[in-house]
Write a protein that holds these residues in place. Structure first.
Motif, PDB file in Angstrom:
ATOM      1  N   TYR A 141       0.819  -1.215   0.000  1.00 51.65           N
ATOM      2  CA  TYR A 141       0.000   0.000   0.000  1.00 51.65           C
ATOM      3  C   TYR A 141       0.849   1.261   0.000  1.00 51.65           C
ATOM      4  CZ  TYR A 141       0.086   0.933   5.103  1.00 51.65           C
ATOM      5  OH  TYR A 141       0.452   1.231   6.383  1.00 51.65           O
ATOM      6  N   THR A 142       2.033   1.213   0.614  1.00 51.57           N
ATOM      7  CA  THR A 142       2.900   2.385   0.566  1.00 51.57           C
ATOM      8  C   THR A 142       3.492   2.546  -0.828  1.00 51.57           C
ATOM      9  OG1 THR A 142       3.438   2.077   2.894  1.00 51.57           O
ATOM     10  CG2 THR A 142       4.865   3.538   1.643  1.00 51.57           C
ATOM     11  N   GLY A 143       3.876   1.436  -1.458  1.00 52.05           N
ATOM     12  CA  GLY A 143       4.405   1.500  -2.822  1.00 52.05           C
ATOM     13  C   GLY A 143       3.364   1.980  -3.815  1.00 52.05           C
ATOM     14  N   TYR A 144       2.132   1.565  -3.626  1.00 54.33           N
ATOM     15  CA  TYR A 144       1.066   1.953  -4.552  1.00 54.33           C
ATOM     16  C   TYR A 144       0.560   3.373  -4.254  1.00 54.33           C
ATOM     17  CZ  TYR A 144      -3.370   2.050  -7.007  1.00 54.33           C
ATOM     18  OH  TYR A 144      -4.407   2.412  -7.819  1.00 54.33           O
ATOM     19  N   GLY A 145       0.293   3.644  -2.988  1.00 57.20           N
ATOM     20  CA  GLY A 145      -0.320   4.932  -2.630  1.00 57.20           C
ATOM     21  C   GLY A 145       0.659   5.994  -2.182  1.00 57.20           C
ATOM     22  N   GLY A 146       1.901   5.618  -1.950  1.00 52.89           N
ATOM     23  CA  GLY A 146       2.922   6.575  -1.558  1.00 52.89           C
ATOM     24  C   GLY A 146       2.706   7.152  -0.170  1.00 52.89           C
ATOM     25  N   LEU A 147       3.196   8.358   0.012  1.00 53.82           N
ATOM     26  CA  LEU A 147       3.125   9.035   1.301  1.00 53.82           C
ATOM     27  C   LEU A 147       1.677   9.264   1.723  1.00 53.82           C
ATOM     28  CD1 LEU A 147       4.544  10.476   3.642  1.00 53.82           C
ATOM     29  CD2 LEU A 147       4.531  12.540   2.248  1.00 53.82           C
ATOM     30  N   ARG A 148       0.813   9.559   0.773  1.00 51.19           N
ATOM     31  CA  ARG A 148      -0.593   9.820   1.110  1.00 51.19           C
ATOM     32  C   ARG A 148      -1.228   8.591   1.761  1.00 51.19           C
ATOM     33  NH1 ARG A 148      -5.830  10.995  -2.178  1.00 51.19           N
ATOM     34  NH2 ARG A 148      -6.825  12.393  -0.690  1.00 51.19           N
ATOM     35  N   ALA A 149      -0.996   7.419   1.213  1.00 56.38           N
ATOM     36  CA  ALA A 149      -1.545   6.187   1.790  1.00 56.38           C
ATOM     37  C   ALA A 149      -0.995   5.957   3.193  1.00 56.38           C
ATOM     38  CB  ALA A 149      -1.221   4.995   0.894  1.00 56.38           C
ATOM     39  N   SER A 150       0.286   6.240   3.365  1.00 57.09           N
ATOM     40  CA  SER A 150       0.901   6.084   4.678  1.00 57.09           C
ATOM     41  C   SER A 150       0.285   7.048   5.682  1.00 57.09           C
ATOM     42  CB  SER A 150       2.406   6.304   4.566  1.00 57.09           C
ATOM     43  OG  SER A 150       3.013   6.135   5.810  1.00 57.09           O
ATOM     44  N   LEU A 151       0.050   8.283   5.275  1.00 55.76           N
ATOM     45  CA  LEU A 151      -0.558   9.261   6.181  1.00 55.76           C
ATOM     46  C   LEU A 151      -1.990   8.879   6.543  1.00 55.76           C
ATOM     47  CD1 LEU A 151       0.782  12.599   4.657  1.00 55.76           C
ATOM     48  CD2 LEU A 151       1.539  11.446   6.742  1.00 55.76           C
ATOM     49  N   ILE A 152      -2.737   8.338   5.588  1.00 56.84           N
ATOM     50  CA  ILE A 152      -4.110   7.914   5.870  1.00 56.84           C
ATOM     51  C   ILE A 152      -4.111   6.784   6.900  1.00 56.84           C
ATOM     52  CG2 ILE A 152      -6.131   6.748   4.875  1.00 56.84           C
ATOM     53  CD1 ILE A 152      -5.565   8.391   2.286  1.00 56.84           C
ATOM     54  N   THR A 153      -3.255   5.788   6.698  1.00 59.12           N
ATOM     55  CA  THR A 153      -3.215   4.686   7.667  1.00 59.12           C
ATOM     56  C   THR A 153      -2.700   5.160   9.018  1.00 59.12           C
ATOM     57  OG1 THR A 153      -1.036   3.976   6.890  1.00 59.12           O
ATOM     58  CG2 THR A 153      -2.961   2.896   5.909  1.00 59.12           C
ATOM     59  N   ASP A 154      -1.793   6.132   9.038  1.00 56.28           N
ATOM     60  CA  ASP A 154      -1.330   6.693  10.315  1.00 56.28           C
ATOM     61  C   ASP A 154      -2.486   7.372  11.052  1.00 56.28           C
ATOM     62  OD1 ASP A 154       1.182   5.776   9.872  1.00 56.28           O
ATOM     63  OD2 ASP A 154       2.067   7.720   9.373  1.00 56.28           O
ATOM     64  N   ASN A 155      -3.349   8.078  10.319  1.00 58.05           N
ATOM     65  CA  ASN A 155      -4.515   8.705  10.954  1.00 58.05           C
ATOM     66  C   ASN A 155      -5.469   7.665  11.516  1.00 58.05           C
ATOM     67  OD1 ASN A 155      -3.952  11.461  10.681  1.00 58.05           O
ATOM     68  ND2 ASN A 155      -4.604  11.454   8.551  1.00 58.05           N
ATOM     69  N   ILE A 156      -5.700   6.602  10.767  1.00 61.54           N
ATOM     70  CA  ILE A 156      -6.562   5.525  11.263  1.00 61.54           C
ATOM     71  C   ILE A 156      -5.965   4.905  12.520  1.00 61.54           C
ATOM     72  CG2 ILE A 156      -7.466   3.227  10.721  1.00 61.54           C
ATOM     73  CD1 ILE A 156      -7.623   4.195   7.766  1.00 61.54           C
ATOM     74  N   GLN A 157      -4.661   4.665  12.504  1.00 56.95           N
ATOM     75  CA  GLN A 157      -4.000   4.104  13.681  1.00 56.95           C
ATOM     76  C   GLN A 157      -4.084   5.056  14.867  1.00 56.95           C
ATOM     77  OE1 GLN A 157       0.011   3.165  12.496  1.00 56.95           O
ATOM     78  NE2 GLN A 157      -0.652   1.585  11.070  1.00 56.95           N
ATOM     79  N   GLY A 158      -3.961   6.351  14.605  1.00 57.44           N
ATOM     80  CA  GLY A 158      -4.056   7.340  15.680  1.00 57.44           C
ATOM     81  C   GLY A 158      -5.416   7.308  16.352  1.00 57.44           C
ATOM     82  N   TRP A 159      -6.468   7.266  15.554  1.00 60.77           N
ATOM     83  CA  TRP A 159      -7.822   7.196  16.120  1.00 60.77           C
ATOM     84  C   TRP A 159      -8.043   5.881  16.857  1.00 60.77           C
ATOM     85  CZ3 TRP A 159     -10.468  11.231  17.201  1.00 60.77           C
ATOM     86  CH2 TRP A 159     -10.313  12.387  16.440  1.00 60.77           C
ATOM     87  N   ALA A 160      -7.503   4.788  16.314  1.00 63.80           N
ATOM     88  CA  ALA A 160      -7.635   3.495  16.981  1.00 63.80           C
ATOM     89  C   ALA A 160      -6.925   3.521  18.340  1.00 63.80           C
ATOM     90  CB  ALA A 160      -7.070   2.382  16.104  1.00 63.80           C
ATOM     91  N   ILE A 161      -5.769   4.166  18.400  1.00 65.37           N
ATOM     92  CA  ILE A 161      -5.034   4.257  19.665  1.00 65.37           C
ATOM     93  C   ILE A 161      -5.815   5.089  20.676  1.00 65.37           C
ATOM     94  CG2 ILE A 161      -2.980   5.278  20.737  1.00 65.37           C
ATOM     95  CD1 ILE A 161      -1.419   4.285  18.260  1.00 65.37           C
ATOM     96  N   ILE A 162      -6.400   6.194  20.226  1.00 67.25           N
ATOM     97  CA  ILE A 162      -7.204   7.017  21.134  1.00 67.25           C
ATOM     98  C   ILE A 162      -8.363   6.199  21.694  1.00 67.25           C
ATOM     99  CG2 ILE A 162      -8.793   8.990  21.236  1.00 67.25           C
ATOM    100  CD1 ILE A 162      -6.859  10.413  19.270  1.00 67.25           C
ATOM    101  N   LEU A 163      -9.047   5.448  20.831  1.00 68.66           N
ATOM    102  CA  LEU A 163     -10.148   4.603  21.275  1.00 68.66           C
ATOM    103  C   LEU A 163      -9.666   3.563  22.284  1.00 68.66           C
ATOM    104  CD1 LEU A 163     -13.119   3.671  21.002  1.00 68.66           C
ATOM    105  CD2 LEU A 163     -12.329   2.175  19.152  1.00 68.66           C
ATOM    106  N   LEU A 164      -8.535   2.914  21.992  1.00 69.27           N
ATOM    107  CA  LEU A 164      -8.000   1.899  22.904  1.00 69.27           C
ATOM    108  C   LEU A 164      -7.567   2.498  24.243  1.00 69.27           C
ATOM    109  CD1 LEU A 164      -5.984  -0.342  20.435  1.00 69.27           C
ATOM    110  CD2 LEU A 164      -8.088  -0.931  21.643  1.00 69.27           C
TER     111      LEU A 164
END
Length: 174
Positions: free
Chosen positions: A91-114
């Motif tokens: 996904y990083t190879g296909y989507g580049g930095l943008r894909a990485s930033l999107i997954t980082d945001n999802i992980q951030g929200w998941a961490i807040i929830l946890l």
């Protein structure tokens, strides 16, 4: 001390950023600054150190995930770690930095929830017996504790500084 050590790099970058920009107005990355200021050899050295650091960081993240999976589920950690590495690379190879930033945001929200769920769980189910704390030597002053007051913020600060510089190099590289 960890939070203090994590904040220090923000002030360092706020102070150094304008100085570096003044010395290298066309520069975009630290490695480009090092090239213009100190030559090709030092640029290669900084690049290799950044790659080595990011490799260690990646291995520690993957092994931590593997150990968590073993602890929580008892599965062999090799297969999930390989799958995570492959999916992340794809996904990083296909989507580049943008894909990485999107997954980082999802992980951030998941961490807040946890964290919120953990706080609720701890507040409702954990009972601490104060006599056990008083009888242990864990809260007494010792030389290691005082040394860690210095070691922790310094180690976290320099690791964060180097990590951010390494990330900045990879953002420019890709």
């Amino acid at each position: 001390m960890y939070a203090f050590g994590s904040i220090i790099p923000l002030f360092v970058f706020a102070w150094l950023g304008p100085l570096i920009r003044k010395k290298c107005p066309e520069g975009f990355t630290l490695t480009q600054f090092v090239l213009e200021r100190f030559g090709r050899f030092n640029q290669i050295y900084v690049s290799l150190m950044s790659i080595a650091y990011m490799f260690c960081f990646m291995i520690s993240e993957l092994s931590a995930v593997g150990n968590i999976l073993v602890t929580l589920t008892g599965v062999d950690k090799l297969a999930p770690v390989i799958c995570i590495a492959i999916v992340t690379t794809l996904y990083t190879g296909y989507g580049g930095l943008r894909a990485s930033l999107i997954t980082d945001n999802i992980q951030g929200w998941a961490i807040i929830l946890l964290v919120v769920l953990s706080i609720i769980g701890l507040a409702t189910s954990i009972r601490i017996e104060k006599s056990v704390i008083d009888n242990s030597d864990l809260l007494k002053s010792n030389s290691l504790g005082w040394q860690l007051l210095y070691i922790m913020p310094v180690a976290v600060s320099f690791a964060t500084l180097f990590h951010e510089v390494s990330n900045e190099y990879y953002i420019h590289f890709y």
